[in-house]
Design a protein around this motif. Structure first.
Motif, PDB file in Angstrom:
ATOM      1  N   GLN A  41       0.832  -1.200   0.000  1.00 29.82           N
ATOM      2  CA  GLN A  41       0.000   0.000   0.000  1.00 29.82           C
ATOM      3  C   GLN A  41       0.872   1.257   0.000  1.00 29.82           C
ATOM      4  N   PRO A  42       0.463   2.294  -0.727  1.00 28.33           N
ATOM      5  CA  PRO A  42      -0.798   2.390  -1.474  1.00 28.33           C
ATOM      6  C   PRO A  42      -0.748   1.789  -2.878  1.00 28.33           C
ATOM      7  N   PHE A  43       0.399   1.219  -3.272  1.00 28.72           N
ATOM      8  CA  PHE A  43       0.505   0.682  -4.620  1.00 28.72           C
ATOM      9  C   PHE A  43       0.955  -0.775  -4.584  1.00 28.72           C
ATOM     10  N   PRO A  44       0.247  -1.673  -5.263  1.00 25.47           N
ATOM     11  CA  PRO A  44       0.766  -3.038  -5.442  1.00 25.47           C
ATOM     12  C   PRO A  44       1.975  -2.993  -6.373  1.00 25.47           C
ATOM     13  N   LEU A  45       2.884  -3.942  -6.171  1.00 18.02           N
ATOM     14  CA  LEU A  45       4.138  -3.923  -6.919  1.00 18.02           C
ATOM     15  C   LEU A  45       4.385  -5.270  -7.588  1.00 18.02           C
ATOM     16  N   ASP A 129       6.985   4.266   0.529  1.00 17.22           N
ATOM     17  CA  ASP A 129       6.252   3.412   1.469  1.00 17.22           C
ATOM     18  C   ASP A 129       5.956   2.044   0.862  1.00 17.22           C
ATOM     19  N   SER A 130       5.517   2.020  -0.394  1.00 19.90           N
ATOM     20  CA  SER A 130       5.196   0.748  -1.040  1.00 19.90           C
ATOM     21  C   SER A 130       6.438  -0.119  -1.194  1.00 19.90           C
ATOM     22  N   LEU A 131       7.555   0.479  -1.621  1.00 20.58           N
ATOM     23  CA  LEU A 131       8.793  -0.272  -1.772  1.00 20.58           C
ATOM     24  C   LEU A 131       9.304  -0.768  -0.423  1.00 20.58           C
ATOM     25  N   ASP A 132       9.177   0.045   0.589  1.00 21.77           N
ATOM     26  CA  ASP A 132       9.602  -0.334   1.937  1.00 21.77           C
ATOM     27  C   ASP A 132       8.804  -1.543   2.431  1.00 21.77           C
ATOM     28  N   GLN A 133       7.504  -1.522   2.216  1.00 21.98           N
ATOM     29  CA  GLN A 133       6.661  -2.664   2.604  1.00 21.98           C
ATOM     30  C   GLN A 133       7.043  -3.918   1.835  1.00 21.98           C
ATOM     31  N   LYS A 139      11.603 -10.010   3.345  1.00 21.87           N
ATOM     32  CA  LYS A 139      12.383 -10.457   4.503  1.00 21.87           C
ATOM     33  C   LYS A 139      11.596 -11.455   5.346  1.00 21.87           C
ATOM     34  N   GLN A 140      10.336 -11.181   5.547  1.00 18.06           N
ATOM     35  CA  GLN A 140       9.498 -12.091   6.322  1.00 18.06           C
ATOM     36  C   GLN A 140       9.338 -13.434   5.602  1.00 18.06           C
ATOM     37  N   ARG A 165      16.275   4.881   5.348  1.00 19.56           N
ATOM     38  CA  ARG A 165      15.121   4.583   6.194  1.00 19.56           C
ATOM     39  C   ARG A 165      15.297   3.282   6.975  1.00 19.56           C
ATOM     40  N   ARG A 166      15.939   2.274   6.369  1.00 21.33           N
ATOM     41  CA  ARG A 166      16.003   0.942   6.948  1.00 21.33           C
ATOM     42  C   ARG A 166      17.391   0.669   7.538  1.00 21.33           C
TER      43      ARG A 166
END
Length: 270
Positions: A41-45, A129-133, A139-140, A165-166
């Motif tokens: 979110q907010p964009f599928p990748l 935000d989308s790339l970070d998610q 990773k999960q 950010r990470r």
């Protein structure tokens, strides 16, 4: 061997008439990968992953460039998906555990996909935000502890922003990387990218990041001269390498150059 060469030749011949997503799927399948759509979110990748799950502690993630952001010099594209799958090929041909990650609105659309997302706001918070998610989901899923980010063109700016950010991005390499979108727009006399973030605003975090930047000396889209501005403005970096590549343009010469440099170790100051 001949069967594989025939498959790749057929892919090249067919790519001109395929939709971008179909083209990416065909390329991925030819290299033992599959394309998945991540519900970020907010964009599928769109993400290309190997059929056999990688078990490495560090994964390489290749971040796509700006794609076809503009149809003409004044008209934004209706679809920012890259027509030249250069970075996807580099990712799929990498012998290291690697994944290819597209940018928002490339290959897959969503309600929020409007031209600003691949023009003025291409490096904005919603994109990041989308790339970070997506990285957190990778990773999960695979259990890796670290990421090495490979950013092409505008993907270079996003690789740096994600690293700032990470805490799990331990190295960044860029190819024709737009290291400072603000200065890039000034240099090329373009309209400033309102709504986009600037990596140099996070210089304190980036000074300690191991990073290598490959620069095409024939690149007119992201001139190699921009690196000097980034280096000076960043300040004293602990581990940064510049590689100037004669004869390499924005889209040509990267296959050989990347094969030579992708696994070369970075030497850092103690």
């Amino acid at each position: 061997m001949y069967s594989r060469l025939f498959t790749l030749l057929a892919l090249l011949l067919a790519s001109g008439c395929q939709a971008p997503l179909t083209q990416l799927q065909t390329l991925s399948q030819a290299h033992g990968h599959r394309v998945e759509i991540q519900p970020t979110q907010p964009f599928p990748l769109a993400l290309s992953v190997p059929l056999k799950a990688p078990g490495a502690l560090r994964l390489r993630v290749y971040l796509e460039g700006d794609g076809r952001a503009w149809a003409t010099s004044s008209q934004p594209s209706l679809d920012p998906s890259p027509r030249n799958l250069l970075l996807a090929r580099l990712a799929l041909e990498d012998p290291q555990p690697s994944l290819y990650l597209a940018r928002p609105c490339q290959f897959v659309s969503a309600p929020g996909c409007r031209a600003a997302m691949w023009t003025d706001q291409r490096f904005g918070k919603a994109v990041l935000d989308s790339l970070d998610q997506a990285l957190s989901g990778i990773k999960q899923r695979y259990g890796n502890q670290e990421f090495e980010l490979i950013g092409y063109s505008g993907g270079g700016a996003l690789a740096l922003l994600l690293a700032a950010r990470r805490s799990d991005v331990t190295q960044v390499q860029t190819l024709a990387g737009n290291l400072s979108p603000r200065y890039w727009a000034q240099t090329l006399q373009l309209t400033p990218l309102a709504g986009s973030l600037e990596p140099l605003d996070y210089r304190q975090r980036l000074r300690d990041l191991p990073q290598r930047h490959l620069l095409g000396l024939q690149d007119r889209s992201v001139p190699a001269s921009l690196f000097e501005h980034y280096r000076v403005e960043l300040g004293s970096a602990r581990c940064m390498q510049q590689v100037a590549l004669p004869g390499v343009s924005h889209a040509e010469g990267w296959t050989q150059a990347w094969a030579q440099w992708r696994d070369q170790p970075l030497r850092c100051k103690p």
